[in-house]
Design an enzyme around this catalytic site. Structure first.
Site, PDB file in Angstrom:
ATOM      1  CE  LYS A   1      -3.980   1.619   2.778  1.00 47.30           C
ATOM      2  NZ  LYS A   1      -4.840   1.214   3.932  1.00 47.30           N
TER       3      LYS A   1
ATOM      4  CB  SER B   1      -8.181   2.706   3.053  1.00 48.87           C
ATOM      5  OG  SER B   1      -7.271   2.213   4.028  1.00 48.87           O
TER       6      SER B   1
ATOM      7  CB  SER C   1      -8.239  -0.356   5.737  1.00 44.45           C
ATOM      8  OG  SER C   1      -9.080   0.760   5.916  1.00 44.45           O
TER       9      SER C   1
END
Length: 494
Positions: free
Chosen positions: A105, A181, A205
């Protein structure tokens, strides 16, 4: 009564025989890939090149990656191959993730790249001078970083519909969200671009993208893994963890990242615990584990297919005893307030000076958080503590609790609402309906992918453990996988 784990046998430890073709190998799990490199069936360079080629061929449709570090990846793969061929190759051969491509990420520091955290504002910052600690640890275990991944701006969302770089698409249905996310992290694994990724989980997330993309995800206990070298969202709630296509890969990745921090900057939230390896324990199955099914809130805030997914897992585990968590809704409300307040505090300067460079929804929520009365936040922390104490008493009677990971399967990109119990709920905050109450108190959770409850999309089930019992949740996940109840296929990308 609660299951003692007799319904599912222990995971087989028989050796795997992966195909020699590195393109076919991308459909295997990371453990099989590493074994192929060790055995000489393929090379780290061929494996990494296959990953880079698949990213190039598929990512225009998926939009999982924001950066690809091909030169770095091929250089490190070549170094691994050279080491294997040298007189000291035995040491390299022992690395558990040898030659395995992975991605992170884009809130993890990657040397030479600005740490974007999904934002426009951070594009102008200086590149990171070193890799984040967990990135470094995975590469020390032999894995090879190939890039950084799409996410919601500043990790504030559950859909990864990022207006700066575009949405991440669900590989199983390109018109639907990947979740957030850490949406790029879930999508990249589901698309077969890489077998392992890292994400973050503040309110769900990791588990939400795992559920919607049909992969395995691990949110460890709060404080278990150091966050040094990652962009924070809510310091008292942030967790880091892996995505994978098998429970064994989660365990290998998790074990490689464990351990106290050494010299240098430290994460004040890290518990600095010694390594407690879980990979050797996966073959123990579910024997002796007391497993319950969460009822009440966790059965009321879901669509029928999510209930079917939980029931399928519960039946396989022989778990027939229901249990209701006390104070769940109060705990979720507390998490909302803490998230708003702490998240806003990090961005006050930019909110004052660059408000138009935020995504509108993120900006508005941060502004609301900045205006919260301090008394409300203090009360939220008191509620959070009381909730944690109440849930701890539940774990005196159970080792594992089961619940759906999302209230429904992936919604269409751009959809603002979904229906639940005859009511329309906004998608962005409510994909975390079932994960947020668990994050709030830092429990370890493995999300496992269930197929067949929905017509063509997966829904994840949360396997929730007591603090520091990642071994329990991963044993259950591995047993369900061995029994064929859960699995994470590479998407067909139709």
């Amino acid at each position: 009564m609660a299951s003692t784990g007799g319904a599912i046998s222990a995971v087989s430890d028989r050796p795997h025989s992966p195909p020699a073709n590195p393109d076919a190998l991308l459909a295997q799990d990371a453990a099989a890939m590493a074994e192929a490199v060790r055995s000489g069936a393929t090379t780290a360079t061929a494996l990494v090149q296959a990953s880079l080629d698949r990213i190039a061929a598929t990512d225009k449709r998926i939009n999982a990656f924001t950066d690809v570090v091909a030169e770095r990846a091929l250089r490190r793969a070549a170094q691994a191959d050279a080491s294997l061929a040298s007189a000291t190759g035995d040491r390299t051969r022992a690395l558990p993730l040898l030659g395995v491509p992975f991605a992170v990420k884009n809130l993890f520091d990657v040397a030479g790249l600005p740490t974007l955290a999904g934002s426009k504002i951070e594009r102008g910052t200086a590149p990171a001078v070193r890799d984040g600690l967990l990135v470094h640890r995975l590469e020390a275990a032999g894995a090879v970083l190939v890039g950084a991944l799409n996410m919601d701006e500043y990790a504030y969302g559950f859909t990864t519909e990022n207006s700066h770089v575009g949405p991440a698409h669900n590989p199983h249905d390109l018109k639907r969200i990947a979740g957030g996310s850490s949406g790029g992290s879930g999508a990249a694994v589901a698309a077969g671009q890489v077998p392992l990724t890292l994400g973050s989980d503040t309110n769900g997330s990791i588990r939400v993208p795992s559920s919607l993309c049909g992969v395995f995800g691990l949110k460890p206990t709060f404080g278990r893994l150091p966050r040094t070298g990652s962009y924070p969202f809510v310091s008292s709630l942030d967790h880091l963890g892996p995505f994978a296509r098998s429970a064994r890969d989660l365990a290998l990745c998790y074990d490689a990242m464990q351990g106290p921090e050494g010299d240098g900057p430290h994460d004040p939230g890290c518990a600095q615990r010694a390594i407690e390896a879980v990979t050797p324990l996966l073959t123990q199955g579910t024997t002796g584990l007391r497993i319950g099914v969460l009822t009440g809130y966790f059965r009321e805030h879901v669509q029928p297919e999510a209930i079917l997914a939980v029931d399928r897992v519960a039946e396989a585990l022989g778990a027939t005893r229901g249990v209701e968590l006390p104070m769940v809704e109060a705990g979720r409300a507390a998490a909302f307030l803490i998230t708003n307040s702490e998240g806003a505090a990090l961005h006050l300067h930019d909110l004052r000076t660059r408000p138009h460079d935020f995504e509108p929804l993120s900006r508005d929520r941060f502004l609301a958080g900045a205006l919260l009365p301090a008394a409300w936040v203090a009360r939220a922390q008191r509620v959070r503590r009381a909730y944690a104490e109440a849930v701890a008493r539940v774990f005196e009677r159970f080792d594992i609790l089961l619940a759906a990971a999302t209230p429904c399967a992936a919604t269409p990109i751009g959809a603002e609402w979904f229906e639940l119990n005859g009511k329309k709920l906004p998608v962005r905050p409510n994909m975390g309906l079932l994960t947020q109450p668990i994050s709030c108190i830092g429990l370890p959770v493995c999300a496992v992918p269930v197929w067949g409850a929905h017509a063509h999309l997966p829904i994840g089930v949360q396997v929730i453990g007591a603090p520091w019992r990642e071994d329990h949740v991963l044993r259950v996940a591995a047993s369900l996988e061995a029994a064929g109840v859960v699995h994470a296929p590479v998407a067909a990308l139709k």
